[in-house]
Design an enzyme around this catalytic site. Sequence first.
Site, PDB file in Angstrom:
ATOM      1  N   ASN A 107      18.763   8.460 136.936  1.00  0.00           N
ATOM      2  CA  ASN A 107      18.332   7.217 137.535  1.00  0.00           C
ATOM      3  C   ASN A 107      17.004   6.608 137.129  1.00  0.00           C
ATOM      4  O   ASN A 107      15.962   7.187 137.647  1.00  0.00           O
ATOM      5  CB  ASN A 107      18.449   7.370 139.402  1.00  0.00           C
ATOM      6  N   LYS A 167      15.658   4.037 137.621  1.00  0.00           N
ATOM      7  CA  LYS A 167      14.942   2.891 138.503  1.00  0.00           C
ATOM      8  C   LYS A 167      14.460   1.941 137.814  1.00  0.00           C
ATOM      9  O   LYS A 167      14.895   1.597 136.655  1.00  0.00           O
ATOM     10  CB  LYS A 167      13.508   3.784 139.180  1.00  0.00           C
ATOM     11  N   HIS A 224      20.538   4.336 147.949  1.00  0.00           N
ATOM     12  CA  HIS A 224      19.309   5.117 147.619  1.00  0.00           C
ATOM     13  C   HIS A 224      18.430   4.906 148.400  1.00  0.00           C
ATOM     14  O   HIS A 224      18.157   3.934 149.146  1.00  0.00           O
ATOM     15  CB  HIS A 224      18.766   4.820 146.002  1.00  0.00           C
ATOM     16  N   GLU A 239      15.433   4.351 148.347  1.00  0.00           N
ATOM     17  CA  GLU A 239      14.559   3.293 148.203  1.00  0.00           C
ATOM     18  C   GLU A 239      15.180   2.059 148.507  1.00  0.00           C
ATOM     19  O   GLU A 239      14.456   0.862 149.076  1.00  0.00           O
ATOM     20  CB  GLU A 239      14.046   3.312 146.519  1.00  0.00           C
ATOM     21  N   GLU A 253      19.627  13.612 148.794  1.00  0.00           N
ATOM     22  CA  GLU A 253      18.348  13.379 148.369  1.00  0.00           C
ATOM     23  C   GLU A 253      17.211  13.310 149.524  1.00  0.00           C
ATOM     24  O   GLU A 253      17.018  12.316 150.142  1.00  0.00           O
ATOM     25  CB  GLU A 253      18.125  12.083 147.550  1.00  0.00           C
ATOM     26  N   GLY A 269      10.484  11.948 143.918  1.00  0.00           N
ATOM     27  CA  GLY A 269       9.177  11.286 143.187  1.00  0.00           C
ATOM     28  C   GLY A 269       8.013  12.010 143.621  1.00  0.00           C
ATOM     29  O   GLY A 269       7.171  11.544 143.413  1.00  0.00           O
ATOM     30  N   SER A 286      13.050  15.489 142.612  1.00  0.00           N
ATOM     31  CA  SER A 286      12.253  16.210 141.774  1.00  0.00           C
ATOM     32  C   SER A 286      12.898  17.322 141.143  1.00  0.00           C
ATOM     33  O   SER A 286      12.451  18.463 140.921  1.00  0.00           O
ATOM     34  CB  SER A 286      11.202  16.748 142.715  1.00  0.00           C
TER      35      SER A 286
HETATM   36  P1  PGA Z   1      13.012  12.077 141.227  1.00  0.00           P
HETATM   37  O1  PGA Z   1      13.944  10.900 141.745  1.00  0.00           O
HETATM   38  O2  PGA Z   1      13.754  13.057 140.247  1.00  0.00           O
HETATM   39  O3  PGA Z   1      12.089  11.192 140.579  1.00  0.00           O
HETATM   40  O4  PGA Z   1      12.335  12.856 142.605  1.00  0.00           O
HETATM   41  C1  PGA Z   1      15.269  10.997 141.964  1.00  0.00           C
HETATM   42  C2  PGA Z   1      16.082   9.837 142.771  1.00  0.00           C
HETATM   43  O5  PGA Z   1      15.477   8.979 143.282  1.00  0.00           O
HETATM   44  O6  PGA Z   1      17.182   9.788 142.451  1.00  0.00           O
END
Ligand code: PGA
Length: 258
Positions: A12, A14, A98, A100, A172, A178, A217
């Site tokens: 992803n 983003k 997601h 976000e 997640e 993140g 992460s």
């Molecule tokens: P990250 O993000 O691996 O940077 O923690 C995962 C995601 O939001 O899909």
Amino acid sequence: MTSRRKPLVLGNWKMHGSIDMAERLLVALAEGAAACSGIGLGVCPPYPYLGLAAARLGRGPIGWGAQDLSAHLHGAYTGEVSGGMLKDLGCTWVLVGHSERRSLHGESDALVAIKADRALEAEITPVVCVGESLAERQSNATESAIAQQVDAVLPVLARAEAAGRAVVIAYEPVWAIGTGLTATPEQAQQVHAFIRGRLSANGFRGAPRVPILYGGSVKPGNAVELFAQPDVDGGLIGGASLVAEDFLSIARAAVQRV
Ligand code: PGA
């Protein structure tokens, strides 16, 4: 019933990148993908780079998908991108819900379910993202938070099964996205097993076949342990998917599960 699920690793991106960066990353991924056979592998770049993904990844082993789609089929919805358009661009997957999108764009469970249906209508596999917040985990409300998000898409899963189509779930934990904090393999397994159990308990017979990815992460250094868990069927990778060698190394960790 046990069922061998093919591992899946999705990146992803983003809202990161540029044409230059996307070009370099896609070429590096295409070159390194040969060592990743036997698993599903894909990237979800920002919309403007999907055409580039199609051009560079072509018919190779790496697929591509989008990070979101409109809840509408078509019409006067300025700024929206429909499932049909994503299908035109050759998308195999689309992320829905997601964290976000849920937190920064106010997407409700009901909207997430509609988007997952729209994806299926366009013959794209929805990757439904669920996860608890830090406050929910700290107050022992992880399972109730996940249950609410999973229950909202149960009818979608049933429709997908009837139509012979797949749905992927991505667990997640919001506190792990993140942040550099990763769920331990045991924490991930516990929630993944809970999700699968919830699907079964609600009469969804396809539960053993649903791929459940872990995201939050994931790095080359923790992927092997996470993917070794029986219900962790691969990963949804954010930050580490922007570095070709890291993403490929995570993909190779999933190959070990095959
Ligand atoms: P990250 O993000 O691996 O940077 O923690 C995962 C995601 O939001 O899909």
